[in-house]
Design a protein around this motif. Structure first.
Motif, PDB file in Angstrom:
ATOM      1  N   PHE A  57      62.453 -12.941 -18.445  1.00  0.00           N
ATOM      2  CA  PHE A  57      62.821 -11.849 -18.662  1.00  0.00           C
ATOM      3  C   PHE A  57      62.354 -11.006 -17.363  1.00  0.00           C
ATOM      4  O   PHE A  57      61.175 -11.430 -16.698  1.00  0.00           O
ATOM      5  N   VAL A  82      61.839  -7.650 -19.417  1.00  0.00           N
ATOM      6  CA  VAL A  82      60.532  -7.057 -20.329  1.00  0.00           C
ATOM      7  C   VAL A  82      60.048  -5.625 -19.837  1.00  0.00           C
ATOM      8  O   VAL A  82      60.055  -5.313 -18.881  1.00  0.00           O
ATOM      9  N   ASN A 233      54.691 -16.716 -24.612  1.00  0.00           N
ATOM     10  CA  ASN A 233      54.905 -15.954 -23.621  1.00  0.00           C
ATOM     11  C   ASN A 233      53.951 -15.618 -22.610  1.00  0.00           C
ATOM     12  O   ASN A 233      52.573 -15.524 -23.324  1.00  0.00           O
ATOM     13  N   PRO A 235      52.948 -14.246 -19.187  1.00  0.00           N
ATOM     14  CA  PRO A 235      53.174 -13.680 -18.013  1.00  0.00           C
ATOM     15  C   PRO A 235      52.006 -13.547 -17.097  1.00  0.00           C
ATOM     16  O   PRO A 235      50.978 -13.735 -17.342  1.00  0.00           O
ATOM     17  N   GLU A 255      58.201 -13.926 -17.047  1.00  0.00           N
ATOM     18  CA  GLU A 255      58.573 -12.655 -16.903  1.00  0.00           C
ATOM     19  C   GLU A 255      57.948 -12.332 -15.335  1.00  0.00           C
ATOM     20  O   GLU A 255      57.152 -11.392 -15.017  1.00  0.00           O
TER      21      GLU A 255
END
Length: 399
Positions: A57, A82, A233, A235, A255
């Motif tokens: 993303f 994102v 997730n 990041p 991300e």
């Protein structure tokens, strides 16, 4: 910090930015984007993410959610964003990217949840507590679908920037997952944190944080509880060379933000596959007391770096020559940056109207700067595609 890297790795971009400003085609106080390079960087990141099986993303806040940036990223193969806040969601959706992740870092306000679900239908929606989970699920139910929810988790020893704290206790992750699955309109999809990786000044390397270990342990707990396909997730400081480490730690999502324009902290000290693709352009306004004052509004010195000698190329024609470099004093964050002060000593004193080019690891969305997307630099045919504000909205410049 990034001006030297820009001069060495993407000099044609600097020269094009100066030329466009000299010709009156881009405004002072602008973050300027090399869209050809952004597209190439996106392709590098997407290729590596695909190789590792990672969902990817794009973060757009650092470049003011520019529509031309989003479209360059899309051409590079990344079709989802994102959204760090609702402004990002609106801008990237409008620019043609699917909202892949909503609610992280900033939670969605209560009375925006239904509209967010109906308008964006994000692939994943991060929540910090039961109330936010209920709001997201209710919005999804009203819109006729079931929302994938990510639980922001935390544990003793995790690192959070001041003001970024919040989330569920990682020790309770199995119970949290069950509670999400009981929501009408919601389901548990996975876990997240920030930051999972951080640049270390001493070693000049990017290292995993305790947060990443927290994610790995929590994912193991969920697997032992009988859950499969748990999204992780992770990041933070994302460049293509670090995706392997994330995958090895069990991450399923990444991300990139600064990585898309080649300005993560690691890009300042190592030549990575992504090239620098953003600079800040302004102009000299007046001279006073041995200083040349240049117009401000977009100055942002990322606190990830220690204090350093900020420099700019100051010139009345396209150049990347070392002789055009001058030291600059930027007002502290407690002051409004109407101007920055360029050293005007020595030969070749700057003149009102001269162009000044800086290399920042910017956060354009918290500034008053324009954001300008330029295509065709790689072909020697620079073309201004967009002039927008930090919300990704077109500006009627110069009027």
């Amino acid at each position: 910090m990034f001006l030297d890297v820009l001069r060495r790795r993407n000099p044609k971009f600097i020269e094009a930015a100066i030329a466009l400003h000299r010709e009156g085609r881009i405004p002072a106080n602008s973050y300027v984007l090399d869209l050809d390079t952004v597209e190439a960087n996106a392709r590098v990141l997407k290729t590596e993410a695909d190789r590792l099986g990672l969902k990817i993303f794009a973060m757009t806040k650092q470049v003011g959610r520019a529509s031309s940036f989003a479209q360059a990223v899309l051409r590079g193969g990344i079709d989802r964003s994102v959204a760090v806040d609702m402004a990002c969601a609106r801008a990237t959706h409008r620019a043609g990217l699917k909202v892949g992740h909503l609610g992280h870092l900033q939670q969605v306000a209560r009375h925006e949840a239904k509209a967010a679900a109906a308008r964006f239908r994000p692939d994943y929606w991060t929540v910090f507590n039961d109330e936010k989970a209920s709001e997201a699920a209710a919005g999804a139910k009203a819109a006729g679908y079931t929302q994938n929810l990510l639980a922001r988790i935390k544990a003793e020893g995790d690192t959070f920037y001041r003001g970024h704290e919040g989330g569920f206790d990682a020790a309770d992750v199995a119970q949290v997952a069950d509670s999400f699955d009981r929501l009408d309109g919601g389901r548990f999809a996975g876990i997240t944190t920030f930051p999972a990786l951080l640049f270390d000044q001493k070693t000049r390397k990017v290292i995993p944080t305790h947060n990443l270990a927290t994610l790995t342990k929590a994912a193991d707990v969920l697997v032992r509880a009988g859950r499969s396909d748990v999204e992780v997730n992770a990041p933070g400081t994302t460049s293509s060379i670090l995706l392997q480490a994330l995958a090895d730690a069990g991450a399923t999502q990444c991300e990139p933000g600064n990585g898309l324009h080649g300005t993560t902290a690691l890009h300042a000290v190592e030549d990575l596959p992504e090239l620098p693709a953003v600079c800040y352009v302004t102009e000299v306004s007046h001279l006073s007391g041995g200083k040349a004052y240049c117009l401000g509004g977009g100055f942002y010195i990322d606190p990830v770096f220690p204090d350093y000698d900020v420099r700019a190329i100051v010139a009345d024609e396209p150049t990347v020559a070392a002789t055009a470099l001058r030291s600059v004093e930027i007002p502290p964050p407690s002051m409004i940056d109407y101007y920055a002060m360029i050293d005007a000593g020595g030969p070749g004193v700057p003149k009102p109207g001269d162009t000044a080019v800086f290399g920042f690891r910017g956060q354009a969305f918290v500034t008053r700067a324009y954001v300008v997307g330029v295509s065709g630099i790689s072909k020697g045919q620079p073309k201004v595609e967009t002039i927008e504000n930090s919300l990704g909205e077109a500006e009627s410049w110069p009027v």
